[in-house]
Design an enzyme around this catalytic site. Sequence first.
Site, PDB file in Angstrom:
ATOM      1  N   GLU A  99      29.248  29.068  45.946  1.00 22.39           N
ATOM      2  CA  GLU A  99      30.454  29.297  46.302  1.00 22.39           C
ATOM      3  C   GLU A  99      31.447  29.416  44.851  1.00 22.39           C
ATOM      4  OE1 GLU A  99      33.055  27.949  49.457  1.00 22.39           O
ATOM      5  OE2 GLU A  99      34.005  27.096  47.924  1.00 22.39           O
TER       6      GLU A  99
ATOM      7  N   ARG B 190      55.997  57.108  34.595  1.00 24.55           N
ATOM      8  CA  ARG B 190      57.286  56.601  34.385  1.00 24.55           C
ATOM      9  C   ARG B 190      57.723  56.852  33.049  1.00 24.55           C
ATOM     10  NH1 ARG B 190      61.681  54.284  36.624  1.00 24.55           N
ATOM     11  NH2 ARG B 190      62.689  52.610  35.656  1.00 24.55           N
TER      12      ARG B 190
END
Length: 373
Positions: free
Chosen positions: A236, A262
């Site tokens: 994990e 932009r």
Amino acid sequence: MTQRTSVHSEEFTDWLASLRAWAAKSPDQNTAWREAAAQGLLSLAVSETAGGAYVGYEGACLALEALAEESGLSGLPFSMAAQMWACQEPILEFGDPAQHDRYLKPLLAGTAVGAFAATEYDSGSDLLSLSTRADQDRDGRWRLNGAKTFVTNGPTADVFLILARTAEGSALSGLSAFLVPRQTPGLRLGRVIDKSGLAGAELGSLTLDDCTVSYANRLGSTGGGFAVLMHAMRYERAFILAPTLGLMARALRQAFNHVRARSQFGRPLSSYDTVRQRLVRMHLSLTSARELLHATARQADARSLDHHRSSLTKLHVSTEFNRFCQELPDVYGGYALLPETGAMALVADAVASRYYSGTSDMQTKIIAEGLGL
């Protein structure tokens, strides 16, 4: 896929492209789990003898990364990864053939969901203070009493891998692991735990009140719970953050599109050195995290993964994820506060990555001990 497929094969490349195409369609979270499992995602790191389509740990990480990148979902890939590494892995390693048939195969098929329940309200990383108990009666059955919290997949899980104390003294010999189906009398589920980040992933708690299971529900040996826990944590910690690579890649792609489209003061944002440097640092964080995690996956495929490497991977990827997200909001300025940019949601995911599967401080401790410090 046929069995023993390599991540470098044309077959896996085609399969991964198909997974990406499916994930890009914004799958419904109510059906996505079973649909992803049906494509074989959950079985990539499981041997063919146990019912998997063993491509390996690197292949599984690539798939989780692709799922997150194309779907933009953080909670679903995280939930799947939690099941794959903390539930399926221990059952695969310690389970007997009957447990593989009853529990592992439905998990791989997506017809059941698994959850690992170790954390308690007052114990956290302190295993010596774990208080959930399992006592054996004269008929050989186990009676579990206690409570667990922060259980990923807890509210919807069909089977729980529960860690309990079966003897006093050291955690090395006093803990055992049990597979407990959702409908077992005495197991009561608590409410869904509200949280910031990891949208779509459910955390819950559970209470065990004379929850009785048979001898066959014990996973591994009596007193072998610490080995089960360490096996789960080794995988994990190494791979739970694989989906974040996909989230970072998606965010970086969107950031590039934003600065090119932009303009400020008559120039595109992408022409300003401060913006370009920020994006380069983000690219560096993603590249560094990806290369270390993939190298760790190859170690696991070579059967040479150890706890030191797992903790190193968890610490490094979570650190780079947070560095990435320190830069991300400034790419958008005030627009970062708008939900459509996804910037603040990703910041919350990054902060969370420092704590689950063992905090960054805990990973540092493990790494230091591995270095002989």
